[in-house]
Motif scaffolding. Sequence first.
Motif, PDB file in Angstrom:
ATOM      1  N   GLU A   1       0.853  -1.186   0.000  1.00 34.00           N
ATOM      2  CA  GLU A   1       0.000   0.000   0.000  1.00 34.00           C
ATOM      3  C   GLU A   1       0.891   1.239   0.000  1.00 34.00           C
ATOM      4  O   GLU A   1       1.510   1.567   1.021  1.00 34.00           O
ATOM      5  N   PRO A   2       1.009   1.939  -1.153  1.00 30.06           N
ATOM      6  CA  PRO A   2       1.976   3.040  -1.275  1.00 30.06           C
ATOM      7  C   PRO A   2       1.746   4.190  -0.303  1.00 30.06           C
ATOM      8  O   PRO A   2       2.697   4.884   0.058  1.00 30.06           O
ATOM      9  N   LEU A   3       0.503   4.391   0.127  1.00 29.81           N
ATOM     10  CA  LEU A   3       0.243   5.507   1.032  1.00 29.81           C
ATOM     11  C   LEU A   3       0.826   5.268   2.420  1.00 29.81           C
ATOM     12  O   LEU A   3       0.858   6.183   3.246  1.00 29.81           O
ATOM     13  N   LEU A   4       1.292   4.050   2.679  1.00 28.82           N
ATOM     14  CA  LEU A   4       1.976   3.753   3.934  1.00 28.82           C
ATOM     15  C   LEU A   4       3.462   4.120   3.878  1.00 28.82           C
ATOM     16  O   LEU A   4       4.140   4.088   4.900  1.00 28.82           O
ATOM     17  N   TYR A   5       3.963   4.438   2.674  1.00 24.86           N
ATOM     18  CA  TYR A   5       5.377   4.780   2.554  1.00 24.86           C
ATOM     19  C   TYR A   5       5.655   6.032   3.380  1.00 24.86           C
ATOM     20  O   TYR A   5       4.949   7.044   3.257  1.00 24.86           O
ATOM     21  N   PRO A   6       6.682   6.003   4.239  1.00 23.32           N
ATOM     22  CA  PRO A   6       6.890   7.082   5.217  1.00 23.32           C
ATOM     23  C   PRO A   6       6.993   8.485   4.632  1.00 23.32           C
ATOM     24  O   PRO A   6       6.538   9.444   5.248  1.00 23.32           O
ATOM     25  N   ASP A   7       7.611   8.644   3.475  1.00 25.98           N
ATOM     26  CA  ASP A   7       7.838   9.985   2.912  1.00 25.98           C
ATOM     27  C   ASP A   7       7.114  10.120   1.568  1.00 25.98           C
ATOM     28  O   ASP A   7       7.651  10.756   0.643  1.00 25.98           O
ATOM     29  N   PHE A   8       5.915   9.567   1.488  1.00 26.14           N
ATOM     30  CA  PHE A   8       5.213   9.501   0.207  1.00 26.14           C
ATOM     31  C   PHE A   8       4.970  10.880  -0.391  1.00 26.14           C
ATOM     32  O   PHE A   8       5.232  11.107  -1.578  1.00 26.14           O
ATOM     33  N   LYS A   9       4.456  11.798   0.391  1.00 22.79           N
ATOM     34  CA  LYS A   9       4.068  13.091  -0.159  1.00 22.79           C
ATOM     35  C   LYS A   9       5.266  13.844  -0.733  1.00 22.79           C
ATOM     36  O   LYS A   9       5.173  14.442  -1.812  1.00 22.79           O
ATOM     37  N   ARG A  10       6.384  13.833  -0.039  1.00 19.93           N
ATOM     38  CA  ARG A  10       7.573  14.526  -0.565  1.00 19.93           C
ATOM     39  C   ARG A  10       8.061  13.873  -1.846  1.00 19.93           C
ATOM     40  O   ARG A  10       8.372  14.556  -2.825  1.00 19.93           O
ATOM     41  N   LEU A  11       8.102  12.544  -1.865  1.00 19.27           N
ATOM     42  CA  LEU A  11       8.530  11.828  -3.070  1.00 19.27           C
ATOM     43  C   LEU A  11       7.594  12.147  -4.226  1.00 19.27           C
ATOM     44  O   LEU A  11       8.052  12.449  -5.345  1.00 19.27           O
ATOM     45  N   TYR A  12       6.309  12.098  -3.973  1.00 27.56           N
ATOM     46  CA  TYR A  12       5.305  12.358  -5.001  1.00 27.56           C
ATOM     47  C   TYR A  12       5.469  13.764  -5.588  1.00 27.56           C
ATOM     48  O   TYR A  12       5.491  13.948  -6.818  1.00 27.56           O
ATOM     49  N   LEU A  13       5.604  14.748  -4.717  1.00 28.73           N
ATOM     50  CA  LEU A  13       5.697  16.138  -5.184  1.00 28.73           C
ATOM     51  C   LEU A  13       6.985  16.383  -5.968  1.00 28.73           C
ATOM     52  O   LEU A  13       6.989  17.104  -6.975  1.00 28.73           O
ATOM     53  N   GLU A  14       8.081  15.785  -5.532  1.00 26.63           N
ATOM     54  CA  GLU A  14       9.348  15.964  -6.236  1.00 26.63           C
ATOM     55  C   GLU A  14       9.314  15.290  -7.605  1.00 26.63           C
ATOM     56  O   GLU A  14       9.860  15.823  -8.585  1.00 26.63           O
ATOM     57  N   LEU A  15       8.678  14.138  -7.696  1.00 25.71           N
ATOM     58  CA  LEU A  15       8.547  13.463  -8.998  1.00 25.71           C
ATOM     59  C   LEU A  15       7.702  14.309  -9.951  1.00 25.71           C
ATOM     60  O   LEU A  15       7.988  14.392 -11.147  1.00 25.71           O
ATOM     61  N   ARG A  16       6.662  14.941  -9.424  1.00 29.32           N
ATOM     62  CA  ARG A  16       5.823  15.808 -10.257  1.00 29.32           C
ATOM     63  C   ARG A  16       6.627  17.010 -10.762  1.00 29.32           C
ATOM     64  O   ARG A  16       6.479  17.429 -11.903  1.00 29.32           O
ATOM     65  N   LYS A  17       7.483  17.552  -9.899  1.00 22.76           N
ATOM     66  CA  LYS A  17       8.310  18.684 -10.305  1.00 22.76           C
ATOM     67  C   LYS A  17       9.240  18.322 -11.453  1.00 22.76           C
ATOM     68  O   LYS A  17       9.589  19.173 -12.279  1.00 22.76           O
ATOM     69  N   MET A  18       9.648  17.050 -11.497  1.00 24.65           N
ATOM     70  CA  MET A  18      10.509  16.586 -12.584  1.00 24.65           C
ATOM     71  C   MET A  18       9.745  16.449 -13.898  1.00 24.65           C
ATOM     72  O   MET A  18      10.345  16.250 -14.947  1.00 24.65           O
ATOM     73  N   GLY A  19       8.420  16.532 -13.821  1.00 20.48           N
ATOM     74  CA  GLY A  19       7.605  16.382 -15.018  1.00 20.48           C
ATOM     75  C   GLY A  19       7.073  14.981 -15.220  1.00 20.48           C
ATOM     76  O   GLY A  19       6.477  14.680 -16.271  1.00 20.48           O
TER      77      GLY A  19
END
Length: 369
Positions: free
Chosen positions: A84-102
């Motif tokens: 379950e990916p939403l259990l990943y401890p730093d999900f939101k930061r990882l998600y936002l940084e990946l979005r910034k990369m395009g």
Amino acid sequence: MDFMDDASTPEQVMIRRAKLKKSPINGSLELLPLCNMDCDICYVRLSPSEMKKKGRLRTADEWLKLARQMEKAGVLFLLLTGGEPLLYPDFKRLYLELRKMGMILTINTNGTLIDEEWAEFFGKHKPRRINITLYGAKEETYSSLCHYPGGFNKTIKGIQLLKEHDVDVKVSCSITKANYNDVKKIFSIGRELNVPVHIDPYMMPANRERYLPFAMQARVAPEEAAHISLDTLKLQFSDDIFRQYVEQSIARVNDPNFPRGDGHISCLAGNCSFTINWQGEMRPCVVMSEPSVPVFETGFDAAWKEICTSAQGMIINPKCTKCRLRPLCKVCVAASLLETGSYDGIPEYLCRYSEETYRLLLKEAKHYG
């Protein structure tokens, strides 16, 4: 489900070009093997103690360093999954940084953890889509199949919250003995919630059940899967379209000149798509355990070249390629491996599935006259 199943036309063009060039454009990141549910059919989930014996989670910084290598290699589409990916401890930061990369991001989740805070987050930072697995249409199924009482209502609530925040949602369901009677209701739920539904009647065997007789596995028997497959199409298609499907399917089986492939991998896996599991092993697709390359140590470009080269050498059994029922069969190297233990094994389950599908198609053709 193949990424191409619901890709837009521009996406399809980009992916086809990447496939021809053997250039990586699509990938999935299995962030962790942990999950708040314990489904009988899962091929990923580990308990915390089991995970510790096999390794550690990669940090968000490690994933982001790798993602920058992916970006340079041309990767555009990423699926974030688990466990379950939403259990990943730093999900939101990882998600936002990946979005910034395009990166264009899709998420696979069971939906039970989606609350107002998560829905607001995804509403503000929209993914391409969130795929939510619906394991059944009642609480009893979640208790028996997922060992997670209350999971059904939590999942429905999660979908509703995401829709309220204008997040694109798709519902998926794999058919098992515990939920095969829920198919019509699942489609009805999809209509009520205004979300598309994807039903997969064929399910590869779970790790814990791989060597058990079919009768002891959570998935339905191959003949039942064939029945459910056609019933599902009837629910999705108009009568006229379904009739065309029946006629064309029978014609393809009986046409010796209809393309049956050369036995090589025909989907995106290893051609322009990859998966990286929580331990950092790159593979052609999520259900294949090999070939496997430690991507964090090897580097993305070198790992992709090795995976791509290995994938080109994988071929299903020639008997499968020559089989007249090949146009109906779901066999691939991954299915052969999981069903038989060998890439060129002949999976009995899929043989029976295809034979029953053809029998049912002939029966439907007689009905139409």
